[in-house]
Scaffold this motif. Structure first.
Motif, PDB file in Angstrom:
ATOM      1  N   VAL A   1      -2.512  -3.175  13.187  1.00 18.49           N
ATOM      2  CA  VAL A   1      -1.646  -2.222  13.886  1.00 18.49           C
ATOM      3  C   VAL A   1      -0.268  -2.175  13.239  1.00 18.49           C
ATOM      4  CG1 VAL A   1      -0.458  -1.752  16.059  1.00 18.49           C
ATOM      5  CG2 VAL A   1      -2.878  -2.399  16.074  1.00 18.49           C
ATOM      6  N   VAL A   2       0.307  -3.365  12.964  1.00 22.07           N
ATOM      7  CA  VAL A   2       1.615  -3.413  12.318  1.00 22.07           C
ATOM      8  C   VAL A   2       1.555  -2.760  10.940  1.00 22.07           C
ATOM      9  CG1 VAL A   2       3.347  -4.961  11.330  1.00 22.07           C
ATOM     10  CG2 VAL A   2       2.412  -5.441  13.589  1.00 22.07           C
ATOM     11  N   ALA A   3       0.536  -3.106  10.161  1.00 19.40           N
ATOM     12  CA  ALA A   3       0.404  -2.530   8.822  1.00 19.40           C
ATOM     13  C   ALA A   3       0.254  -1.011   8.901  1.00 19.40           C
ATOM     14  CB  ALA A   3      -0.791  -3.140   8.099  1.00 19.40           C
ATOM     15  N   PHE A   4      -0.539  -0.522   9.854  1.00 18.94           N
ATOM     16  CA  PHE A   4      -0.763   0.922   9.974  1.00 18.94           C
ATOM     17  C   PHE A   4       0.533   1.656  10.297  1.00 18.94           C
ATOM     18  CE2 PHE A   4      -1.652   4.720  12.457  1.00 18.94           C
ATOM     19  CZ  PHE A   4      -2.585   5.376  11.673  1.00 18.94           C
ATOM     20  N   TYR A   5       1.241   1.184  11.319  1.00 16.41           N
ATOM     21  CA  TYR A   5       2.447   1.900  11.743  1.00 16.41           C
ATOM     22  C   TYR A   5       3.585   1.742  10.740  1.00 16.41           C
ATOM     23  CZ  TYR A   5       0.514   3.233  16.236  1.00 16.41           C
ATOM     24  OH  TYR A   5      -0.244   3.809  17.212  1.00 16.41           O
ATOM     25  N   MET A   6       3.691   0.578  10.102  1.00 19.56           N
ATOM     26  CA  MET A   6       4.729   0.423   9.094  1.00 19.56           C
ATOM     27  C   MET A   6       4.437   1.280   7.871  1.00 19.56           C
ATOM     28  SD  MET A   6       6.029  -3.527   9.177  1.00 19.56           S
ATOM     29  CE  MET A   6       7.442  -3.068   8.169  1.00 19.56           C
ATOM     30  N   LEU A   7       3.174   1.365   7.484  1.00 20.94           N
ATOM     31  CA  LEU A   7       2.802   2.236   6.372  1.00 20.94           C
ATOM     32  C   LEU A   7       3.039   3.695   6.734  1.00 20.94           C
ATOM     33  CD1 LEU A   7       1.569   2.470   3.547  1.00 20.94           C
ATOM     34  CD2 LEU A   7      -0.696   2.500   4.618  1.00 20.94           C
ATOM     35  N   LEU A   8       2.748   4.055   7.984  1.00 21.38           N
ATOM     36  CA  LEU A   8       2.933   5.428   8.435  1.00 21.38           C
ATOM     37  C   LEU A   8       4.408   5.816   8.434  1.00 21.38           C
ATOM     38  CD1 LEU A   8       1.587   7.980   9.667  1.00 21.38           C
ATOM     39  CD2 LEU A   8       1.933   6.924  11.916  1.00 21.38           C
ATOM     40  N   ASP A   9       5.278   4.900   8.858  1.00 20.44           N
ATOM     41  CA  ASP A   9       6.705   5.203   9.003  1.00 20.44           C
ATOM     42  C   ASP A   9       7.563   4.555   7.919  1.00 20.44           C
ATOM     43  OD1 ASP A   9       6.196   6.653  11.337  1.00 20.44           O
ATOM     44  OD2 ASP A   9       6.282   4.856  12.587  1.00 20.44           O
ATOM     45  N   TRP A  10       6.957   4.152   6.802  1.00 24.56           N
ATOM     46  CA  TRP A  10       7.704   3.397   5.803  1.00 24.56           C
ATOM     47  C   TRP A  10       8.923   4.164   5.287  1.00 24.56           C
ATOM     48  CZ3 TRP A  10       7.208  -1.606   4.535  1.00 24.56           C
ATOM     49  CH2 TRP A  10       7.912  -2.067   3.430  1.00 24.56           C
TER      50      TRP A  10
ATOM     51  N   VAL B   1      -0.185  10.879   7.761  1.00 20.72           N
ATOM     52  CA  VAL B   1      -1.150  10.330   8.725  1.00 20.72           C
ATOM     53  C   VAL B   1      -2.530  10.215   8.091  1.00 20.72           C
ATOM     54  CG1 VAL B   1      -2.307  10.731  10.932  1.00 20.72           C
ATOM     55  CG2 VAL B   1       0.142  11.202  10.701  1.00 20.72           C
ATOM     56  N   VAL B   2      -2.950  11.258   7.389  1.00 19.20           N
ATOM     57  CA  VAL B   2      -4.274  11.239   6.745  1.00 19.20           C
ATOM     58  C   VAL B   2      -4.320  10.174   5.654  1.00 19.20           C
ATOM     59  CG1 VAL B   2      -5.873  12.571   5.319  1.00 19.20           C
ATOM     60  CG2 VAL B   2      -4.745  13.650   7.282  1.00 19.20           C
ATOM     61  N   ALA B   3      -3.270  10.086   4.844  1.00 20.17           N
ATOM     62  CA  ALA B   3      -3.232   9.085   3.776  1.00 20.17           C
ATOM     63  C   ALA B   3      -3.299   7.673   4.350  1.00 20.17           C
ATOM     64  CB  ALA B   3      -1.962   9.255   2.947  1.00 20.17           C
ATOM     65  N   THR B   4      -2.525   7.433   5.412  1.00 24.21           N
ATOM     66  CA  THR B   4      -2.537   6.105   6.038  1.00 24.21           C
ATOM     67  C   THR B   4      -3.892   5.793   6.639  1.00 24.21           C
ATOM     68  OG1 THR B   4      -0.177   6.339   6.554  1.00 24.21           O
ATOM     69  CG2 THR B   4      -1.399   4.642   7.744  1.00 24.21           C
ATOM     70  N   SER B   5      -4.527   6.764   7.240  1.00 27.51           N
ATOM     71  CA  SER B   5      -5.851   6.541   7.847  1.00 27.51           C
ATOM     72  C   SER B   5      -6.906   6.229   6.793  1.00 27.51           C
ATOM     73  CB  SER B   5      -6.260   7.783   8.656  1.00 27.51           C
ATOM     74  OG  SER B   5      -5.323   8.062   9.674  1.00 27.51           O
ATOM     75  N   ILE B   6      -6.885   6.962   5.692  1.00 27.51           N
ATOM     76  CA  ILE B   6      -7.856   6.717   4.621  1.00 27.51           C
ATOM     77  C   ILE B   6      -7.684   5.311   4.055  1.00 27.51           C
ATOM     78  CG2 ILE B   6      -8.528   7.385   2.280  1.00 27.51           C
ATOM     79  CD1 ILE B   6      -7.814  10.268   3.025  1.00 27.51           C
TER      80      ILE B   6
ATOM     81  N   LEU C   1       0.808  -1.223   0.000  1.00 27.89           N
ATOM     82  CA  LEU C   1       0.000   0.000   0.000  1.00 27.89           C
ATOM     83  C   LEU C   1       0.841   1.273   0.000  1.00 27.89           C
ATOM     84  CD1 LEU C   1      -2.784  -1.031   2.562  1.00 27.89           C
ATOM     85  CD2 LEU C   1      -2.943  -0.969   0.070  1.00 27.89           C
ATOM     86  N   ASP C   2       2.149   1.159   0.149  1.00 29.88           N
ATOM     87  CA  ASP C   2       2.999   2.353   0.209  1.00 29.88           C
ATOM     88  C   ASP C   2       2.887   3.231  -1.038  1.00 29.88           C
ATOM     89  OD1 ASP C   2       5.239   3.965   1.394  1.00 29.88           O
ATOM     90  OD2 ASP C   2       6.264   3.222  -0.403  1.00 29.88           O
ATOM     91  N   PRO C   3       2.875   2.674  -2.256  1.00 28.57           N
ATOM     92  CA  PRO C   3       2.723   3.559  -3.431  1.00 28.57           C
ATOM     93  C   PRO C   3       1.424   4.359  -3.398  1.00 28.57           C
ATOM     94  CG  PRO C   3       3.490   1.398  -4.100  1.00 28.57           C
ATOM     95  CD  PRO C   3       3.102   1.279  -2.664  1.00 28.57           C
TER      96      PRO C   3
END
Length: 359
Positions: free
Chosen positions: A160-169, A58-63, A43-45
């Protein structure tokens, strides 16, 4: 002074061995983290694109997280139960299908009517085995998968892991870059870029192709009226990442069932075959060239070998990491081949010849 090449290989070999041992012993424990990391990578791209459109990370990851959870819940509630039910019914009907096949063969080949015939006994045995073992296998696989999905730890940890890893990728990649050996950092970055290109083009693209083909096959077979069309379409789409295998396996299953269901109606059997022919045309001429590309695909034999080896060694976790590891090893093999072609070992020259050059 840089470390000798031999010592560097020794240290990195030890590190790789430790990683493999950890994967061996912690397979079930790290499964949620591997799944979460894979989701974040995929999901990073999309998150980067939302950032370019003006959204914060943060907004992009939340959406993305909200939409991903909604899609997952809808699939788990609506689609998975239907596939499970059809799979169980297919296994339960196996003895009847083999009995009809036996009768069909007996009409064409009367010598098979003998009760002591080896082929007759084999068909009966296969049908009973599929009924006994196949139903248990289908229920076990899906119930195990659903059990893992419904487990509290899995449900909590993966998002949770996916959210934080996507947030801090991006920060995570930058920190890893600071740990690279300085002497080899540019080359490692290039290799990592090539691996990322391979994964992005093959894994992400091929998953999209498999999903589209699975939906196409399932809907097409259901519209034709084939029994168990949903589960056959799901199976065909699932294994379509190996070229032609999905269409061949799904086509054989579908046409075989169509022969029993639509015997005497050749146009219906032809319609079932046409669904897979159209799927192959769609895959070969539109989906794969557009979504996967032609230059970075993994060879089917290499892919099957990696799935077999990692699946047998590390179980389900091994199956998950097999494709990324196969892609990485493919890039490393191409890099090694390129270095070999530049070496004295390949060129057959000594250092004096190289220094002097051609006369």
């Amino acid at each position: 002074m840089a470390l000798p090449i031999g010592q560097q290989f020794r240290y990195w070999g030890i590190a790789a061995a430790v990683a493999m041992i950890a994967l061996w012993f912690l397979g079930d424990v790290i499964l949620p983290f591997i799944v979460g990391g894979a989701i974040a990578y995929g999901l990073d791209p999309l998150a980067d694109r939302l950032e370019r459109w003006g959204a914060s990370r943060v907004v992009a990851t939340s959406i993305i997280s909200v939409f991903a959870i909604l899609i997952f819940v809808l699939m788990a509630v609506l689609i998975v139960p239907m596939i499970v039910n059809e799979a169980v019914e297919l296994f339960e009907s196996a003895p009847e299908l083999f009995a009809r096949l036996r009768d069909f063969l007996s009409e064409r080949f009367p010598e098979l009517g003998d009760a002591e015939s080896t082929l007759r006994q084999s068909l009966a045995s296969i049908g009973k085995t599929i009924q006994e073992r196949g139903g248990e296998f289908a229920k076990g696989v899906f119930s195990s998968a659903l059990g893992v999905i419904n487990a509290v730890v899995f449900i909590v940890v993966v998002p949770v892991v996916a959210f934080y890893m996507l947030l801090d990728w991006d920060n995570l990649i930058a920190k890893i870059d600071t740990l690279l050996p300085r002497d080899h950092a540019p080359r490692i970055r290039q290799i990592a870029k090539d691996i990322d290109t391979t994964l992005a083009s093959f894994v992400r693209g091929q998953l999209t192709v498999c999903t589209i083909l699975g939906v196409f096959y399932a809907v097409g077979l259901m519209l034709v009226g084939l029994q168990f069309g949903l589960v056959i379409g799901f199976i065909a789409g699932l294994i379509s990442f190996i070229p032609y295998i999905g269409a061949v396996v799904g086509g054989v299953l579908a046409v075989g069932l169509a022969l029993f269901q639509f015997w005497g109606e050749p146009w219906m059997i032809g319609a079932v075959a046409a669904v897979f022919a159209a799927g192959q045309f769609l895959e070969g001429n539109i989906l794969t060239p557009k979504l996967v590309g032609e230059s970075v695909g993994l060879h089917p034999v290499w892919l099957m070998f990696a799935l077999s080896v990692f699946g047998s060694l590390f179980g389900f976790v091994g199956m998950l990491v097999a494709v990324p590891v196969a892609a990485a090893l493919g890039v490393l093999a191409r890099f090694g081949t390129e270095q070999y072609r530049k070496s004295l070992l390949y060129r057959g020259l000594d250092r004096d010849d190289v220094a002097e050059g051609p006369e």
